[in-house]
Design a protein around this motif. Structure first.
Motif, short mmCIF file in Angstrom:
data_model
loop_
_atom_site.label_atom_id
_atom_site.label_comp_id
_atom_site.label_asym_id
_atom_site.label_seq_id
_atom_site.Cartn_x
_atom_site.Cartn_y
_atom_site.Cartn_z
N VAL A 1 39.18 28.69 36.47
CA VAL A 1 37.80 28.64 37.36
C VAL A 1 37.34 27.85 37.25
O VAL A 1 36.58 27.80 38.76
N ILE B 1 35.34 27.33 41.38
CA ILE B 1 33.98 27.27 42.00
C ILE B 1 33.15 25.94 41.03
O ILE B 1 32.07 26.06 40.60
N PRO C 1 28.88 27.53 42.96
CA PRO C 1 28.10 28.34 42.43
C PRO C 1 27.07 28.76 42.89
O PRO C 1 26.54 29.96 43.08
N TYR D 1 25.51 32.55 44.77
CA TYR D 1 24.56 33.00 43.88
C TYR D 1 23.93 33.57 45.03
O TYR D 1 23.68 34.75 45.34
N LEU E 1 37.55 33.84 48.10
CA LEU E 1 36.35 34.15 46.98
C LEU E 1 35.10 34.26 48.31
O LEU E 1 34.56 35.51 48.35
N GLU F 1 36.37 41.23 47.11
CA GLU F 1 35.91 41.44 45.37
C GLU F 1 36.05 40.56 44.03
O GLU F 1 35.61 40.84 43.46
N ALA F 2 37.22 39.87 44.24
CA ALA F 2 37.56 38.29 43.57
C ALA F 2 35.76 38.23 43.95
O ALA F 2 35.96 37.35 42.27
N ASP G 1 33.01 39.85 41.46
CA ASP G 1 33.89 39.58 39.86
C ASP G 1 33.11 38.93 39.40
O ASP G 1 32.49 38.52 38.24
N LEU G 2 32.87 37.41 40.08
CA LEU G 2 32.02 36.28 39.67
C LEU G 2 31.08 36.72 38.97
O LEU G 2 30.57 36.01 38.27
N THR H 1 29.60 38.12 36.80
CA THR H 1 29.58 38.14 35.23
C THR H 1 29.89 37.05 34.53
O THR H 1 28.47 36.81 34.31
N VAL H 2 30.25 36.22 35.61
CA VAL H 2 30.36 34.63 35.53
C VAL H 2 28.80 33.89 35.67
O VAL H 2 28.60 33.93 34.32
N ILE H 3 28.88 34.25 35.98
CA ILE H 3 26.77 33.71 37.18
C ILE H 3 26.54 34.19 36.04
O ILE H 3 25.25 33.61 35.71
N ALA I 1 26.16 35.47 33.30
CA ALA I 1 26.73 35.01 31.35
C ALA I 1 25.93 33.31 32.23
O ALA I 1 25.45 32.75 30.52
N MET I 2 25.96 32.50 32.99
CA MET I 2 25.77 31.56 33.05
C MET I 2 24.04 31.27 32.58
O MET I 2 23.69 30.56 31.98
#
Lengths: 123, 123
Positions: A26, A30, A36, A40, A76, A95-96, A99-100, A102-104, A106-107
């Motif tokens: 990852v 990113i 990121p 965003y 991406l 789509e990929a 899907d990020l 979720t990661v963003i 969480a961060m």
DNA sequence: CATGATACATACTTTGGGGTAAGTACTTGC
DNA sequence: GCAAGTACTTACCCCAAAGTATGTATCATG
């Protein structure tokens, strides 16, 4: 006689670690200061080049396209250019890319929690 | 006469962006090649220095302590040294460090999904 | 008495990410 | 006819992160 490197541990790692460690995988996509942030801003919806630029006043144009290209290369986001003049280019997450979120998120969640922890310790 | 920089846009960003962008905030703490991997290994439980080293064969000792120190400075882990000889030093995640599990997991989940996407497109 | 284990420290070099500055191609508006 | 806007491109530079190499303190064991 000063060539000890060849492909170096660094690149050896990149290969090995990419397969072993999903986090590094990852990070290679990113990581860095700008990616990121670009993601965003695009999570809010498609934007054209100049719009992204306006929402990130501190990035240089070189950095912006450079990273947009890389993100495009990593699937991406997609670039769509309408053949009009002045040029009209829009960038949209794949789509990929979406899907990020979720990661963003969480961060972001962690960041706010951590900032809180800090301000509570100060007094 | 060659000093145009002083604090540069880079550092200007670091300051500004840190307050605006939680993602950058996180990146400044767990960014780089090694930190997330170290955290990943410590999520399984406390480990001593030599154990971490063994679980990451490709990291140099310099990089390892350097990042352990930074992570300690950022309150993501604590170092405990027993005053025996040979030295016995253990590293344990703090609450803040353990909270990163969400982030790490979100990353891992995305990575696996993304790898799948790739292998499906190839044929 | 020197070799090995442990947990580092320190000096020096390289690499690449990020930054600065300037130019390009095409058209619309003054 | 030239300034201004749009979406870049190109050339060059700098610094911090990463890497290489070697040294340190302490004791246990052969």
């Amino acid at each position: 006689m000063t060539k000890i490197k060849e492909s170096s541990t660094y690149n050896a790692n990149r290969e090995i670690v990419m397969q072993e460690c999903p986090v590094t995988y990852v990070m290679n996509k990113i990581g860095g200061h700008w990616k990121p942030i670009i993601l965003y801003h695009l999570l809010a919806g498609s934007k054209r080049y100049s719009e992204i630029k306006k929402s990130m006043p501190h990035i240089t144009e070189k950095m912006l396209i450079q990273h947009l290209k890389q993100l495009e290369g990593d699937n991406l986001l997609v670039r769509e250019a309408r053949p009009v003049v002045p040029p009209y280019v829009t960038y949209t997450l794949t789509e990929a890319g979406r899907d990020l979120e979720t990661v963003i998120n969480a961060m972001a969640a962690w960041a706010y929690k951590d900032m809180d922890r800090k301000t509570q310790i100060i007094p």
